[in-house]
Design an enzyme around this catalytic site. Sequence first.
Site, PDB file in Angstrom:
ATOM      1  N   SER A 145      40.311  -5.392 -19.174  1.00  0.00           N
ATOM      2  CA  SER A 145      40.894  -4.195 -18.543  1.00  0.00           C
ATOM      3  C   SER A 145      42.297  -4.559 -18.055  1.00  0.00           C
ATOM      4  O   SER A 145      42.613  -5.751 -17.884  1.00  0.00           O
ATOM      5  CB  SER A 145      40.028  -3.808 -17.340  1.00  0.00           C
ATOM      6  OG  SER A 145      40.658  -2.820 -16.552  1.00  0.00           O
ATOM      7  N   TYR A 158      34.785  -5.346  -9.758  1.00  0.00           N
ATOM      8  CA  TYR A 158      35.300  -5.063 -11.105  1.00  0.00           C
ATOM      9  C   TYR A 158      36.520  -5.937 -11.411  1.00  0.00           C
ATOM     10  O   TYR A 158      36.620  -6.550 -12.472  1.00  0.00           O
ATOM     11  CB  TYR A 158      35.652  -3.570 -11.175  1.00  0.00           C
ATOM     12  CG  TYR A 158      36.008  -3.050 -12.553  1.00  0.00           C
ATOM     13  CD1 TYR A 158      35.012  -2.662 -13.441  1.00  0.00           C
ATOM     14  CD2 TYR A 158      37.334  -2.913 -12.952  1.00  0.00           C
ATOM     15  CE1 TYR A 158      35.332  -2.167 -14.697  1.00  0.00           C
ATOM     16  CE2 TYR A 158      37.657  -2.409 -14.204  1.00  0.00           C
ATOM     17  CZ  TYR A 158      36.647  -2.027 -15.067  1.00  0.00           C
ATOM     18  OH  TYR A 158      36.979  -1.532 -16.311  1.00  0.00           O
TER      19      TYR A 158
HETATM   20  P1  NAD Z   1      31.125   4.091 -20.665  1.00  0.00           P
HETATM   21  O1  NAD Z   1      30.388   4.296 -19.405  1.00  0.00           O
HETATM   22  O2  NAD Z   1      31.472   5.283 -21.521  1.00  0.00           O
HETATM   23  O3  NAD Z   1      30.363   3.068 -21.612  1.00  0.00           O
HETATM   24  C1  NAD Z   1      29.729   1.935 -21.121  1.00  0.00           C
HETATM   25  C2  NAD Z   1      28.591   1.592 -22.038  1.00  0.00           C
HETATM   26  O4  NAD Z   1      27.959   0.412 -21.542  1.00  0.00           O
HETATM   27  C3  NAD Z   1      27.508   2.678 -22.120  1.00  0.00           C
HETATM   28  O5  NAD Z   1      27.084   2.790 -23.467  1.00  0.00           O
HETATM   29  C4  NAD Z   1      26.390   2.125 -21.235  1.00  0.00           C
HETATM   30  O6  NAD Z   1      25.098   2.564 -21.632  1.00  0.00           O
HETATM   31  C5  NAD Z   1      26.565   0.639 -21.496  1.00  0.00           C
HETATM   32  N1  NAD Z   1      25.972  -0.192 -20.465  1.00  0.00           N
HETATM   33  C6  NAD Z   1      26.179  -0.164 -19.130  1.00  0.00           C
HETATM   34  N2  NAD Z   1      25.437  -1.095 -18.522  1.00  0.00           N
HETATM   35  C7  NAD Z   1      24.753  -1.735 -19.501  1.00  0.00           C
HETATM   36  C8  NAD Z   1      23.805  -2.792 -19.516  1.00  0.00           C
HETATM   37  N3  NAD Z   1      23.419  -3.397 -18.394  1.00  0.00           N
HETATM   38  N4  NAD Z   1      23.294  -3.180 -20.708  1.00  0.00           N
HETATM   39  C9  NAD Z   1      23.670  -2.563 -21.857  1.00  0.00           C
HETATM   40  N5  NAD Z   1      24.552  -1.568 -21.905  1.00  0.00           N
HETATM   41  C10 NAD Z   1      25.084  -1.154 -20.737  1.00  0.00           C
HETATM   42  O7  NAD Z   1      32.438   3.284 -20.237  1.00  0.00           O
HETATM   43  P2  NAD Z   1      33.718   2.803 -21.057  1.00  0.00           P
HETATM   44  O8  NAD Z   1      34.896   3.320 -20.318  1.00  0.00           O
HETATM   45  O9  NAD Z   1      33.585   3.070 -22.504  1.00  0.00           O
HETATM   46  O10 NAD Z   1      33.643   1.229 -20.768  1.00  0.00           O
HETATM   47  C11 NAD Z   1      33.509   0.256 -21.791  1.00  0.00           C
HETATM   48  C12 NAD Z   1      34.212  -1.007 -21.345  1.00  0.00           C
HETATM   49  O11 NAD Z   1      35.613  -0.746 -21.235  1.00  0.00           O
HETATM   50  C13 NAD Z   1      33.779  -1.535 -19.981  1.00  0.00           C
HETATM   51  O12 NAD Z   1      33.707  -2.950 -20.028  1.00  0.00           O
HETATM   52  C14 NAD Z   1      34.895  -1.084 -19.069  1.00  0.00           C
HETATM   53  O13 NAD Z   1      35.005  -1.911 -17.943  1.00  0.00           O
HETATM   54  C15 NAD Z   1      36.077  -1.220 -19.991  1.00  0.00           C
HETATM   55  N6  NAD Z   1      37.265  -0.469 -19.597  1.00  0.00           N
HETATM   56  C16 NAD Z   1      37.243   0.883 -19.492  1.00  0.00           C
HETATM   57  C17 NAD Z   1      38.409   1.547 -19.135  1.00  0.00           C
HETATM   58  C18 NAD Z   1      38.470   3.053 -19.020  1.00  0.00           C
HETATM   59  O14 NAD Z   1      39.502   3.560 -18.569  1.00  0.00           O
HETATM   60  N7  NAD Z   1      37.456   3.788 -19.425  1.00  0.00           N
HETATM   61  C19 NAD Z   1      39.587   0.832 -18.902  1.00  0.00           C
HETATM   62  C20 NAD Z   1      39.564  -0.551 -19.026  1.00  0.00           C
HETATM   63  C21 NAD Z   1      38.403  -1.185 -19.384  1.00  0.00           C
END
Ligand code: NAD
Length: 263
Positions: A145, A158
């Site tokens: 991130s 986080y």
């Molecule tokens: P999201 O909530 O849409 O997706 C997260 C996914 O992880 C979901 O499919 C959920 O079921 C799964 N998940 C959560 N806990 C779990 C577990 N214990 N075991 C298995 N699966 C699990 O969120 P996202 O935004 O797509 O996030 C994906 C990654 O990107 C994360 O690591 C997040 O920190 C990172 N991220 C997101 C952003 C943003 O702006 N959305 C920015 C930077 C980084």
Amino acid sequence: MASLEGKGAVVTGSVSGIGLGMAEALARAGASVMLNGFEDPAPALARVRAAVPDGSSAKVDFRNADVSDPEAVGALVTAAAETFGGLNILVNNAGIQHTSPIEDFAVERWDKVIAVNLSAAFYASQVALPLMRQTGWGRIINTASAHGLVASVNKAAYVAAKHGIMGLTKVTALETAEEDITCNAINPGWVRTELVERQIEALAERDGVDIDEAARRLLSAKQPSLRFVTPEQLGEALVFLCSNAASQITGIALPVDGGWTSQ
Ligand code: NAD
């Protein structure tokens, strides 16, 4: 675009959001992909299967696993290798968020965020590396991130987990440096997924504004492009890191953040 025909991949947390965009991009490039995550997998399976090019032998499958459980995530990685006849690409993407000032941050929430966002990547990499060595070609990509590079208030767990995964990325890169295995991090800025939608809703409530205005305020506080990064863009960045052009790129942070970390 790189051809990943014949490669076996697992993407954690890939039935929604960024992981789904990454899984689609891998399938489009010809890789077989194991999906994972807590939501109903049927729509994601249909989308990723639709991305497989005509004539490709790539398979798309799903396995349920809580990645914070070392045995479950190990079984997920092993299942991908068995189903696809080898494991080449591991994307440690599953992640959760919790916001609170440090003094009110529940210890259980701290433990869970560290487990899912950091320890899970270690558990999965431990199992994946020997499998990658068997095939002689591996790519580990950790979804970090902008918060792996800079901090924000109220996100102690986080930010700590995402800075931690940058360290894990570098160590993995050094331990595999002489092999055809790389490990890199992708560092997204704001992407409009479920994880962020909840933060937009909280901001709307706090400031007494509608969702569109809250989304605008969220972007303008951090992301100079004033546009959300998309899962499709992150998928293409991931495929680049799996391409021949990137075979000497290892241990890096690749910010895809509209200028967030340039400030
Ligand atoms: P999201 O909530 O849409 O997706 C997260 C996914 O992880 C979901 O499919 C959920 O079921 C799964 N998940 C959560 N806990 C779990 C577990 N214990 N075991 C298995 N699966 C699990 O969120 P996202 O935004 O797509 O996030 C994906 C990654 O990107 C994360 O690591 C997040 O920190 C990172 N991220 C997101 C952003 C943003 O702006 N959305 C920015 C930077 C980084």
